[in-house]
Design an enzyme around this catalytic site. Structure first.
Site, PDB file in Angstrom:
ATOM      1  NE  ARG A  40      10.363 111.216  45.297  1.00 29.83           N
ATOM      2  CZ  ARG A  40      10.244 111.074  44.025  1.00 29.83           C
ATOM      3  NH1 ARG A  40       9.212 111.793  43.232  1.00 29.83           N
ATOM      4  NH2 ARG A  40      11.100 110.180  43.222  1.00 29.83           N
TER       5      ARG A  40
ATOM      6  NE  ARG B  10      18.777 110.496  39.713  1.00 32.83           N
ATOM      7  CZ  ARG B  10      17.198 110.347  39.140  1.00 32.83           C
ATOM      8  NH1 ARG B  10      16.183 110.395  40.325  1.00 32.83           N
ATOM      9  NH2 ARG B  10      17.234 109.848  38.991  1.00 32.83           N
TER      10      ARG B  10
ATOM     11  N   GLY C 294      11.379 100.994  46.209  1.00 31.65           N
ATOM     12  CA  GLY C 294      11.683  99.115  46.452  1.00 31.65           C
ATOM     13  C   GLY C 294      11.977  98.034  47.790  1.00 31.65           C
TER      14      GLY C 294
ATOM     15  CG  ASP D  36      15.760 112.352  48.059  1.00 29.12           C
ATOM     16  OD1 ASP D  36      16.096 112.663  47.554  1.00 29.12           O
ATOM     17  OD2 ASP D  36      14.160 112.108  47.735  1.00 29.12           O
TER      18      ASP D  36
ATOM     19  CG  MET E  10      17.187 115.824  42.984  1.00 28.66           C
ATOM     20  SD  MET E  10      17.434 114.744  42.673  1.00 28.66           S
ATOM     21  CE  MET E  10      16.808 114.324  40.771  1.00 28.66           C
TER      22      MET E  10
ATOM     23  NE  ARG F 273      11.402 107.649  39.861  1.00 27.26           N
ATOM     24  CZ  ARG F 273      11.597 107.636  41.165  1.00 27.26           C
ATOM     25  NH1 ARG F 273      11.419 106.821  41.239  1.00 27.26           N
ATOM     26  NH2 ARG F 273      12.678 108.561  40.680  1.00 27.26           N
TER      27      ARG F 273
END
Ligand SMILES: Nc1ncnc2c1ncn2[C@@H]1O[C@H](COP(=O)(O)OP(=O)(O)OP(=O)(O)O)[C@@H](O)[C@H]1O
Ligand SMILES: O=P(O)(O)OC[C@H]1O[C@](O)(CO)[C@@H](O)[C@@H]1O
Ligand SMILES: [Mg+2]
Length: 460
Positions: free
Chosen positions: A256, A372, A183, A211, A254, A155
């Protein structure tokens, strides 16, 4: 935002003058239910009412360019150097996409060279641009058996001009960016900077995120593998909760801003009583609040299973000093850091049930990265391979500032800027959430007494 046909057109670097090595394979193909011919387009919308609403002739209705090989291509394959980078969080299938890109580029197009940039977009900075991996079919033959990415990921922001310099210095003609919303945003800026400098470099995005929060793609690759793994944790917690006095099973997954993993995993496991997602706020207290519903389920059934997306109920952690708030702020890429709603819920449920004379046996699981970091399942493996093929065909045909995606089961080209123009979220009025409500029997909302009037009752 209403989209028009022109919003969905992808950029071309120029006229396609070279014969494609795949041209012969295409010579007899025509549009059929299973093939979108070159020049045909795939509709953005697929209901009669939405199409009728446009009041336009079919050729003007909003549609995407179909993906796939072209008879004529823009680049001379023998002169092409390709670059590949993976960025953002891990996702099952990253290695499959790398492998698919390399095999298609090397075996069919026989390009000159394929470079893998290491550790995400950091690999395109001045300090790291020479530390690349030379990718060949032999190198990638078995990488799909492993999770993660052989190239590494990261990141954190990079300067678009510096990244363009790296592409120029390394002689890259076609660049593949495998990433999520961040990205795709970075790839958009990269292609803008390339355009501003009048360079002949194609940038193609391959959208990924567990996600499933990217728009204009039916489901992002890796999502199926991730929610399948999450299902195992829900099953485990259900067994534990059902076998304990006043059992409370909580699985935090997960997600967000989008509750797709929680929703699909809960449907697949079919043991959840309650699913909580970021798209639907909930109140804890009050006769129609979550805690009262949990108490009711424990009294009626003996135990309760809750599946929770990490981004759910963040407003409950918003008060300064609230427990489990965890500081907030953003990560290196600008993504909001979340408070720990799972821990808050665990504490509040335990306190509520204890006060109600139902001291709980708490079983809380946060599988976190475990869903993941795995290899892609067979479905995702096929999907990744086909996305990679589509990405190579797009780049060799001189498409740029475009992502490849599957839309309504067809592979299409989507302008990169559209991939970050909105977020894909579970629609509270959509049929997925309806299925969750039908399966869990939870009410459509956990409200407070104040909004009881507008809160529909549960189904059962
Ligand atoms: N607005 C932006 N401008 C330039 N670069 C960006 C921007 N947003 C994100 N990026 C860069 O894109 C890369 C990936 O972004 P991020 O870390 O948000 O992951 P992502 O691609 O969204 O993947 P995922 O959501 O699956 O974790 C990072 O290196 C980040 O700095
Ligand atoms: O890798 P990190 O920075 O811990 O990020 C975790 C986040 O990445 C994702 O897997 C994808 O964005 C989210 O579901 C999760 O919140
Ligand atoms: Mg992201």
């Amino acid at each position: 935002m209403t989209l028009h046909l022109d919003d969905l057109r992808v950029r071309h670097l120029g006229e396609c003058r070279y014969d494609s090595p795949l041209a012969e394979m295409l010579s007899t193909k025509q549009t059929s239910p299973h093939y979108v011919a070159e020049g045909d387009r795939v509709l953005l919308e697929d209901t009669v009412s939405m199409l009728a609403g446009h009041r336009l002739p079919p050729a003007r209705v909003p549609s995407f360019e179909g993906a796939g090989p072209r008879r004529k291509i823009y680049f001379d394959p023998a002169q092409v150097t390709a670059g590949i980078v993976t960025c953002g969080g891990l996702c099952p299938g990253l290695n499959n996409v790398i492998r698919g890109l390399v095999q298609e580029l090397a075996v069919h197009y026989q390009v000159k060279r394929i470079l893998g940039f290491r550790n995400g977009l950091q690999g395109l900075t001045a300090d790291h641009r020479h530390d690349t991996v030379e990718l060949t079919p032999a190198h990638v033959r078995d990488i799909h058996k492993d999770g993660g990415t052989i190239l590494g990921s990261s990141r954190g922001g990079q300067d678009a001009d510096e990244m363009v310099d790296s592409l120029v210095l390394r002689g890259v003609d076609v660049m593949f960016v495998i990433g999520g919303d961040g990205g795709m945003r970075a790839a958009t800026y990269l292609s803008d900077a390339i355009r501003a400098r009048g360079l002949d470099i194609a940038v193609i995005g391959v959208p990924k995120t567990i996600d499933n929060d990217l728009p204009f793609t039916d489901q992002s690759f890796g999502f199926q593998s991730a929610f399948a793994r999450a299902t195992d944790f829900i099953s485990s917690v259900s067994v534990e909760a059902a076998s304990s006095p006043n059992g409370v099973g909580i699985v935090k997954l997960m997600g967000r801003h989008s509750g797709f993993i929680a929703s699909y995993a809960a449907l697949a496991a079919n043991g959840a009583d309650i699913v909580l997602i970021p798209e639907i706020p909930f109140a804890l207290e009050g006769p129609d609040g979550l805690l009262a519903h949990i108490e009711q389920r424990v009294r009626a059934k003996g135990y309760v299973v809750i599946v929770l997306a990490e981004g759910a109920g963040q407003d409950l952690l918003d008060q300064p000093g609230a427990a489990h708030r965890n500081g907030r702020g953003t990560d290196a890429s600008g993504n909001l850091k979340l408070g720990n709603i799972g821990e808050l819920l665990k504490d509040r449920v335990a306190a509520h049930l204890t006060a109600a004379g139902l001291p709980p046996t708490m079983r809380y699981i946060d599988p976190s990265y475990a869903i993941r970091s795995i290899a892609a399942n067979p479905y995702d493996s096929v999907y990744c391979l086909r996305l990679a093929h589509a990405a190579v065909h797009a780049a060799m045909a001189g498409r740029t500032a475009a992502a490849v995606a599957r839309w309504r089961r067809r592979f299409v080209h989507v302008p990169l800027s559209l991939m970050t123009s909105r977020r894909n979220q579970v629609d509270p009025d959509g049929d997925l959430w309806m299925s969750v409500l039908e399966t869990t029997c939870q009410p459509a909302e956990f409200g407070t007494a104040a909004d009881r009037e507008k809160v529909p009752m549960g189904f059962c």
